[in-house]
Design an enzyme around this catalytic site. Sequence first.
Site, mmCIF file in Angstrom:
data_model
loop_
_atom_site.group_PDB
_atom_site.id
_atom_site.type_symbol
_atom_site.label_atom_id
_atom_site.label_comp_id
_atom_site.label_asym_id
_atom_site.label_seq_id
_atom_site.Cartn_x
_atom_site.Cartn_y
_atom_site.Cartn_z
ATOM 1 N N HIS A 136 4.622 31.080 -32.584
ATOM 2 C CA HIS A 136 4.492 30.549 -33.951
ATOM 3 C C HIS A 136 3.990 29.106 -33.918
ATOM 4 O O HIS A 136 3.290 28.665 -34.813
ATOM 5 C CB HIS A 136 5.832 30.596 -34.683
ATOM 6 C CG HIS A 136 6.464 31.952 -34.700
ATOM 7 N ND1 HIS A 136 5.914 33.016 -35.370
ATOM 8 C CD2 HIS A 136 7.583 32.437 -34.105
ATOM 9 C CE1 HIS A 136 6.683 34.089 -35.203
ATOM 10 N NE2 HIS A 136 7.696 33.760 -34.436
ATOM 11 N N HIS A 146 8.238 20.053 -32.688
ATOM 12 C CA HIS A 146 7.118 20.999 -32.750
ATOM 13 C C HIS A 146 6.163 20.527 -33.833
ATOM 14 O O HIS A 146 6.451 19.557 -34.544
ATOM 15 C CB HIS A 146 7.620 22.423 -33.039
ATOM 16 C CG HIS A 146 8.278 22.546 -34.368
ATOM 17 N ND1 HIS A 146 9.632 22.359 -34.550
ATOM 18 C CD2 HIS A 146 7.776 22.784 -35.612
ATOM 19 C CE1 HIS A 146 9.925 22.489 -35.833
ATOM 20 N NE2 HIS A 146 8.808 22.743 -36.511
ATOM 21 N N HIS A 162 7.487 17.808 -36.541
ATOM 22 C CA HIS A 162 8.890 17.945 -36.942
ATOM 23 C C HIS A 162 9.798 17.677 -35.747
ATOM 24 O O HIS A 162 9.713 18.383 -34.734
ATOM 25 C CB HIS A 162 9.168 19.359 -37.474
ATOM 26 C CG HIS A 162 8.535 19.631 -38.802
ATOM 27 N ND1 HIS A 162 8.316 20.907 -39.277
ATOM 28 C CD2 HIS A 162 8.079 18.783 -39.759
ATOM 29 C CE1 HIS A 162 7.743 20.831 -40.481
ATOM 30 N NE2 HIS A 162 7.585 19.557 -40.785
#
Length: 259
Positions: free
Chosen positions: A63, A93, A118
Amino acid sequence: AHAWGYGPTDGPDKWVSNFPIADGPRQSPIDILPGGASYDSGLKPLSLKYDPSNCLEILNNGHSFQVTFADDSDSSTLKEGPISGVYRLKQFHFHWGASNDKGSEHTVAGTKYPAELHLVHWNTKYPSFGEAASKPDGLAVVGVFLKIGDANASLQKVLDAFNDIRAKGKQTSFADFDPSTLLPGCLDYWTYDGSLTTPPLLESVTWIVCKEPISVSCEQMAKFRSLLFSAEGEPECCMVDNYRPPQPLKGRHVRASFQ
């Protein structure tokens, strides 16, 4: 676990079927309207203390990619700001777009940035990240926008590891990195109560979104887009547009640490 992603069949607008909280009262990200944010003189400056030796590895989870940290002691922490107590750094990430006109999750008066960092922290009043993640005050995430400009030397150290983690499921050791080198010089921020921006979308995050972006070059953005959603041996699918669009504010207030 329910499969989810960012494509037409499993993307953000489909998440609600497996994760009904996707329509909840405090979902993230949001569009931050600076004019609608209220200055709160009671908001303290952020106190961030990171120990580079806590940095463990970098991995492609299909992701995004994330850099994980040892969180068994209070050596890499976030304190003050809008939170009370001590929050430990667990991982950082990014989210990014297929082109430079999109990619961030939060937007500012509708303006999208090409990427958003983040830094995820958990409240040490709970015994573990896993337990904190379901509590209303369990997590604090610092969000930093990336804006096209000069190459970012600190970010380059992260990007240099990408050859080892191009495909989903790959990881490699990543040591002695100081994530504070990814923070902007000015730590003015907006804050609001929100959620994880990926399933399970838990409403446990105090969001701290920095006003000032950090720089990233076009060449560095191209490196982000060289990662793959797909695993080795599968048809190659470039990891791009791995962001959730802004969600309804639903009566929440955004506060600013600055005037």
